[in-house]
Design an enzyme around this catalytic site. Structure first.
Site, PDB file in Angstrom:
ATOM      1  CD  GLU A 290      -2.899  -0.698   2.246  1.00 28.98           C
ATOM      2  OE1 GLU A 290      -2.861   0.072   3.193  1.00 28.98           O
ATOM      3  OE2 GLU A 290      -4.632  -0.889   1.742  1.00 28.98           O
ATOM      4  CG  HIS A 311       8.586 -29.240  -1.014  1.00 29.97           C
ATOM      5  ND1 HIS A 311       8.872 -30.668  -1.513  1.00 29.97           N
ATOM      6  CD2 HIS A 311       9.554 -28.968  -0.050  1.00 29.97           C
ATOM      7  CE1 HIS A 311      10.260 -30.436   0.187  1.00 29.97           C
ATOM      8  NE2 HIS A 311       9.581 -29.567   0.010  1.00 29.97           N
ATOM      9  CE  LYS A 425     -11.849   0.521   1.233  1.00 29.14           C
ATOM     10  NZ  LYS A 425     -11.990   1.904   1.840  1.00 29.14           N
TER      11      LYS A 425
END
Ligand code: PA5
Length: 452
Positions: A290, A311, A425
């Site tokens: 951010e 792995h 948003k």
């Protein structure tokens, strides 16, 4: 007291001679801009000298509140997202018994997290889990209006009141939010909850050393005084007056910018060899993602848990596109000792390890991986932590915070805003037809129709 250490030699060796040192003027300028409050986002610098400004009385107030919750609750739900959640979880998980969630510890309440997703199954299963539990809620939201957290809190408040009665619920719900603004503040004032303030000048991802992180950590039974002491000591170690070559935050900021600019290393992988540090990496990813990912710039912060991910992602790291570098958190001393036993039949062929500690094997896996990845063209930054405890986690937190502030300024972005998180948003509110979003609702419906 020991300190966390930084070794950048296996990253600097990929860069041209003197490349790290060449960042000194930019790093110094960034440090001074932070110190003098002249950098972009300078209204969010409250974290800079936060550790050294925390008073014993304030820590006691947080501890008293934690003690009340610990006394009255067998379970505490911490509702929050992003910076209002990840720091607390990072520290609690790093310090907790790995299996603590399986059994109710008689000495400590179980800490669970909510408000960080909108998964219906998650919230349903949480409500089932909480049935019959004497649970409390810490509702954390700086804005007080974040949808994920507000939704979870609405459900949790109702269930808490239904199970404990409104009067008792009032004593086990705590709000950590803005001093005056937002729905969380309004609810707290109306219901009479205990509250703590998130300072205006501390952004979410830099707020772990405010009550946002400290209250949940204290509720979990960990020593917040030691955590703050570690951070305070690191604040001194990384201060503006500490010479460039001795300042680990300055060095880290310099080398990662060097790798990005000189070699096009666009992805940084935060690596741990202790599963308990998984959420520390999540916290770090938010802090750097951010802060730096804007203006079409920024290193993409990712993470791996080794040896587990060797792995799976190990192949990519060893031989995939050479745009990555690693930052490894190495814990010097485990908190427990476990020796491999000898086995008469030796069917697994592991008797060569008999009598050795599990950590000896882990350390060789770590060293072997470092050598292999460096040979494969992956620069390696090593952060060594003496032990996993509150004090060293405090050091680590502040180290990454100050390095992030410096690094973002060297990158020439505003490390303290996050305009990009508003886009989803706006669309979500438009799609949900939130009052006030009528024009956006109309536009988004038209767009979806035209794209069908
Ligand atoms: O770092 C940030 O600012 C964000 O991640 C916020 O912490 C997050 O969006 C939650 O915001 P709030 O605390 O307002 O609910």
């Amino acid at each position: 007291m020991k300190k966390i250490k930084l070794n950048i030699s296996k990253a600097a060796s990929f860069l041209s001679q003197g490349a790290v040192q060449a960042y000194e003027p930019k790093v110094k300028a960034a440090q001074q801009a932070l110190e003098q409050g002249t950098c972009p986002g300078n209204d969010f610098l409250g974290w800079l000298h936060l550790p050294s400004s925390i008073t014993t009385a304030f820590l006691q107030e947080i501890q008293d509140c934690a003690n009340t919750l610990r006394e009255k609750c067998d379970t505490i739900v911490v509702a929050g997202i992003g910076g209002s959640y990840l720091g607390a979880r990072a520290v609690i998980e790093a310090l907790s018994n790995s299996f603590s969630w399986l059994v109710q510890d008689p000495k400590n309440p179980t800490i669970v997290f909510a408000g960080n997703n909108i998964g219906e199954d998650y919230l349903y299963e949480l409500s089932q889990y909480l049935k019959g539990k004497k649970f409390g809620v810490i509702n954390i939201s700086k804005s007080g209006t974040t949808t994920e957290t507000a939704l979870a809190f609405r459900l949790l408040k109702k269930q808490c009141e239904d199970q404990r009665g409104k009067e008792e619920a009032k004593d086990v719900i705590v709000a950590i939010t803005d001093a005056t603004k937002g729905a969380a503040r309004a609810a707290a004032t109306k219901e009479g909850y205990k509250t703590f303030v998130i300072p205006d000048n501390v952004g979410g991802r830099f707020s772990v050393l405010t009550p946002v992180g400290l209250l949940p950590i204290a509720c979990a039974g960990f020593d917040i005084q030691a955590l703050v002491k570690g951070a305070t000591d690191m604040e001194k170690e990384t201060g503006v007056d500490v010479p460039f070559n001795e300042n680990i935050a300055a060095q880290y900021a310099a080398v990662r910018n060097g790798l990005y600019n000189e070699l096009g290393k666009k992805i940084e992988i935060m690596v741990n060899y202790q599963p308990k540090l998984h959420f520390f990496s999540e916290w770090w990813k938010q802090l750097y993602g951010e802060s730096e990912g804007k203006d079409n710039k920024g290193i993409y912060p990712s993470s791996c848990d080794f040896t587990t991910d060797l792995h799976s992602m190990g192949q990519w790291i060893q031989e995939g596109e050479r745009t990555i570098f690693e930052t490894v958190i190495s814990v010097e001393e485990s908190n427990h000792t476990l020796l491999f036993p000898s086995d008469e039949e030796n069917l697994d062929g592991l008797n060569f390890l008999a009598g050795k500690r599990v950590d000896d094997v882990n350390k060789m896996a770590e060293l072997g991986t470092q050598l292999a990845h460096v040979d494969g063209g992956v620069p390696n930054i090593l952060v060594t932590v003496p032990q996993l405890n509150e004090y060293y986690l405090g050091q680590l937190i502040y180290f990454f915070e100050i390095a992030c502030g410096i690094s973002g300024n060297v990158l020439e972005v505003n490390p303290f805003n996050q305009p990009g998180v508003e886009a989803y948003k706006k669309n979500m509110f438009a799609l949900l037809e939130k009052p006030g979003y009528e024009a956006e609702s109309k536009a988004i419906k038209e767009r979806l129709q035209s794209e069908q």
